[in-house]
Design an enzyme around this catalytic site. Structure first.
Site, short mmCIF file in Angstrom:
data_model
loop_
_atom_site.label_atom_id
_atom_site.label_comp_id
_atom_site.label_asym_id
_atom_site.label_seq_id
_atom_site.Cartn_x
_atom_site.Cartn_y
_atom_site.Cartn_z
N MET A 37 0.84 -1.20 0.00
CA MET A 37 0.00 0.00 0.00
C MET A 37 0.88 1.26 0.00
O MET A 37 0.41 2.35 0.34
CB MET A 37 -0.94 0.00 1.21
CG MET A 37 -1.92 -1.17 1.18
SD MET A 37 -3.43 -0.86 2.11
CE MET A 37 -2.76 -0.61 3.75
N HIS A 41 9.02 1.11 3.46
CA HIS A 41 10.08 1.11 4.47
C HIS A 41 10.92 -0.15 4.28
O HIS A 41 10.68 -0.92 3.33
CB HIS A 41 9.48 1.18 5.87
CG HIS A 41 8.38 0.19 6.12
ND1 HIS A 41 8.58 -1.17 6.12
CD2 HIS A 41 7.05 0.36 6.36
CE1 HIS A 41 7.45 -1.79 6.38
NE2 HIS A 41 6.50 -0.88 6.51
N GLY A 43 10.88 -2.95 5.65
CA GLY A 43 10.11 -4.19 5.60
C GLY A 43 9.70 -4.51 4.17
O GLY A 43 9.87 -5.64 3.69
N HIS A 44 9.19 -3.50 3.48
CA HIS A 44 8.84 -3.71 2.07
C HIS A 44 10.10 -4.03 1.24
O HIS A 44 10.05 -4.87 0.34
CB HIS A 44 8.18 -2.45 1.49
CG HIS A 44 6.91 -2.04 2.17
ND1 HIS A 44 6.81 -0.91 2.94
CD2 HIS A 44 5.68 -2.61 2.19
CE1 HIS A 44 5.56 -0.79 3.39
NE2 HIS A 44 4.87 -1.80 2.96
N GLU A 155 5.52 -11.74 7.05
CA GLU A 155 4.99 -12.41 8.25
C GLU A 155 4.50 -11.40 9.29
O GLU A 155 3.83 -11.77 10.23
CB GLU A 155 6.07 -13.31 8.87
CG GLU A 155 6.36 -14.53 8.03
CD GLU A 155 7.39 -15.45 8.68
OE1 GLU A 155 8.02 -15.03 9.69
OE2 GLU A 155 7.58 -16.56 8.16
N ASP A 157 2.21 -9.38 8.86
CA ASP A 157 0.76 -9.53 8.75
C ASP A 157 0.47 -11.02 8.58
O ASP A 157 0.07 -11.48 7.51
CB ASP A 157 0.24 -8.71 7.57
CG ASP A 157 0.60 -7.24 7.72
OD1 ASP A 157 -0.10 -6.54 8.46
OD2 ASP A 157 1.61 -6.80 7.14
N SER A 193 4.10 1.13 8.12
CA SER A 193 3.81 2.48 7.62
C SER A 193 3.07 3.28 8.70
O SER A 193 3.18 4.50 8.75
CB SER A 193 2.96 2.39 6.36
OG SER A 193 3.57 1.53 5.42
N ARG A 194 2.33 2.59 9.56
CA ARG A 194 1.54 3.29 10.59
C ARG A 194 2.42 3.79 11.74
O ARG A 194 1.94 4.60 12.54
CB ARG A 194 0.44 2.37 11.12
CG ARG A 194 -0.64 2.11 10.07
CD ARG A 194 -1.87 1.42 10.66
NE ARG A 194 -2.99 1.47 9.73
CZ ARG A 194 -3.37 0.46 8.94
NH1 ARG A 194 -2.72 -0.68 8.95
NH2 ARG A 194 -4.41 0.60 8.14
P1 AMP Z 1 1.44 -2.89 3.48
O1 AMP Z 1 2.04 -1.86 2.58
O2 AMP Z 1 1.44 -2.52 4.92
O3 AMP Z 1 0.11 -3.39 3.00
O4 AMP Z 1 2.40 -4.13 3.41
C1 AMP Z 1 2.77 -4.70 2.18
C2 AMP Z 1 3.54 -5.96 2.42
O5 AMP Z 1 4.69 -5.67 3.20
C3 AMP Z 1 2.74 -7.01 3.21
O6 AMP Z 1 3.02 -8.29 2.69
C4 AMP Z 1 3.28 -6.85 4.61
O7 AMP Z 1 3.15 -8.02 5.39
C5 AMP Z 1 4.74 -6.54 4.32
N1 AMP Z 1 5.35 -5.87 5.46
C6 AMP Z 1 4.91 -4.77 6.11
N2 AMP Z 1 5.71 -4.49 7.16
C7 AMP Z 1 6.68 -5.44 7.18
C8 AMP Z 1 7.80 -5.71 8.02
N3 AMP Z 1 8.10 -4.95 9.06
N4 AMP Z 1 8.58 -6.78 7.72
C9 AMP Z 1 8.28 -7.58 6.67
N5 AMP Z 1 7.24 -7.38 5.83
C10 AMP Z 1 6.45 -6.33 6.08
#
Ligand code: AMP
Length: 299
Positions: A37, A41, A43-44, A155, A157, A193-194
Site C-alpha cells: 500500500m 520502508h 520491511g517492504h 509475516e 501480517d 507504515s503506521r
Molecule cells: P502494506 O504496505 O502494509 O500493505 O504491506 C505490504 C507488504 O509488506 C505485506 O506483505 C506486509 O506483510 C509486508 N510488510 C509490512 N511491514 C513489514 C515488516 N516490518 N517486515 C516484513 N514485511 C512487512
C-alpha cells in the site's frame, strides 16, 4: 510503453501490466509480485530483496485499497508518497511498478468479493469486520491481473499471509506464495507504515509489544501454560502504557485455531497507542507441544 517515475517504469492499467509480464514470460523469465500500500520502508524492501533472489523480474504494486478499511479507520490519512516510493523501488532494483487508480480496480458495477472463510473470523477479523474480505478480494485481483510466478508477503501480517495462502490454494490461483520474516527496528518494533503516526511518547512505549510477545513465546515454548502466560502477557501490554489491547492470543501457526500439542504455534497481538493500532506476532520455538501444560489458547 510504460511511463517512468524517476527511473522506475510504471503502469496503471491491467492490460499494460499483463503485456509486460507476458513479454518476460516469453523470454523464459520468472516474475515475482510484491503487493503493497506504499509508504515504503525496509520491511517492504526485504520483500523486494527476497523477490529478487527468487525471480528474474520483480513487479511491485502500490494500491491503498479502500475496501479493507473500516468506516472509522485511517484510509483518508494513510500516508501516500508515490514519488518517494518509486525512488526506493528503483534503488531496490524493482523492474516495474503497478499503481492502478481505484476505478481500474473497482470499475462501476463491481460486485464480486472473495470471502476469506474461518481464518478471517479470529484475531484481527473480530475487530476489523470486512477487512480480510477486502484484502482477499484485492490480493486475488492483483494475483490474477499480474499472472506472476510467485508473490511475496510479510509475516508481519501473519493472519493475512495465511488467508492469502488459503485463497490461492482454494481458488487454484497458479502462483507460489512466499512468506518473508518481519523486519524490525533495533528496539524490536516491527516496521510499519503506521509507525509514522506515533508521537515520541507513543514511540517509546511501542517496542513493549514485541518484548512481551517474545517473553510469552519463550515461556510457553519452555512449558508454561498457554492460557495463563497469555493472560500475564496481556496484563504486561496494558501495564506498558498501551491505550487498549484488542487481543493477545496463542494460536496454531497454520489454521489459526487454538494451539494443539505437537503443532507449530505463534503468539499474536494487536494493541492501540492513541489512534494507532499496532499488530505483531512471534513463533513459539521450539515447536509448541514439547513442554508440559498446553491447554487452551485464548487470553
Ligand atoms: P502494506 O504496505 O502494509 O500493505 O504491506 C505490504 C507488504 O509488506 C505485506 O506483505 C506486509 O506483510 C509486508 N510488510 C509490512 N511491514 C513489514 C515488516 N516490518 N517486515 C516484513 N514485511 C512487512
Amino acid at each position: 510503453m510504460p511511463a517512468t517515475i524517476g527511473t522506475l517504469a510504471t503502469v496503471r492499467e491491467v492490460t499494460e501490466l499483463r503485456r509486460a509480464v507476458a513479454a518476460w514470460h516469453r523470454a523464459g523469465q520468472v516474475v515475482a509480485l510484491v503487493p503493497t500500500m506504499g509508504a515504503l520502508h525496509s520491511g517492504h524492501r526485504a520483500l523486494i530483496a527476497r523477490a529478487r533472489e527468487l525471480a528474474d523480474r520483480v513487479v511491485a504494486t502500490i494500491f491503498v485499497n479502500p475496501t479493507q478499511f473500516g468506516p472509522s479507520e485511517d484510509f483518508s490519512r494513510y500516508p501516500r508518497n508515490e514519488a518517494a516510493d518509486a525512488a526506493q523501488l528503483a534503488a531496490a532494483q524493482c523492474d516495474l511498478l503497478y499503481a492502478p487508480a481505484t476505478a481500474e480496480m473497482y470499475p462501476p458495477g463491481f460486485a464480486t468479493t472473495v470471502s476469506a472463510g474461518p481464518l478471517a473470523e479470529v484475531l484481527c477479523g473480530r475487530f476489523r469486520p470486512g477487512h480480510f474480505a477486502g484484502v482477499a478480494t484485492v490480493v486475488t485481483k492483483l494475483l490474477l491481473q499480474a499472472g506472476a510466478d510467485l508473490a511475496c508477503f510479510g509475516e508481519k501480517d501473519y493472519q493475512q499471509l495465511q488467508i492469502i495462502r488459503r485463497v490461492v490454494r482454494d481458488l487454484d490461483i497458479p502462483v507460489r506464495i512466499e512468506g518473508v520474516p518481519t523486519v524490525r527496528e533495533a528496539d524490536g518494533l516491527a516496521l510499519s507504515s503506521r509507525n509514522a503516526y506515533l508521537s515520541p511518547e507513543e514511540r517509546a512505549i511501542a517496542p513493549a509489544l514485541h518484548r512481551v510477545l517474545t517473553e510469552v513465546a519463550a515461556r510457553v515454548a519452555s512449558g508454561a501454560p498457554a492460557d495463563e502466560t497469555a493472560s500475564a502477557g496481556a496484563a504486561a501490554v496494558n501495564a506498558a502504557g498501551f491505550t487498549k489491547l484488542d487481543y493477545l492470543e496463542i494460536r496454531d501457526a497454520e489454521s489459526l485455531a487454538p494451539p494443539a500439542a505437537g503443532r507449530p504455534a505463534r503468539v499474536f497481538a494487536a494493541a492501540w497507542l492513541g489512534k494507532t493500532r499496532l499488530i505483531d506476532n512471534e513463533p513459539l520455538l521450539p515447536p509448541h507441544g514439547q513442554g508440559t501444560a498446553q491447554a487452551g489458547g485464548k487470553a
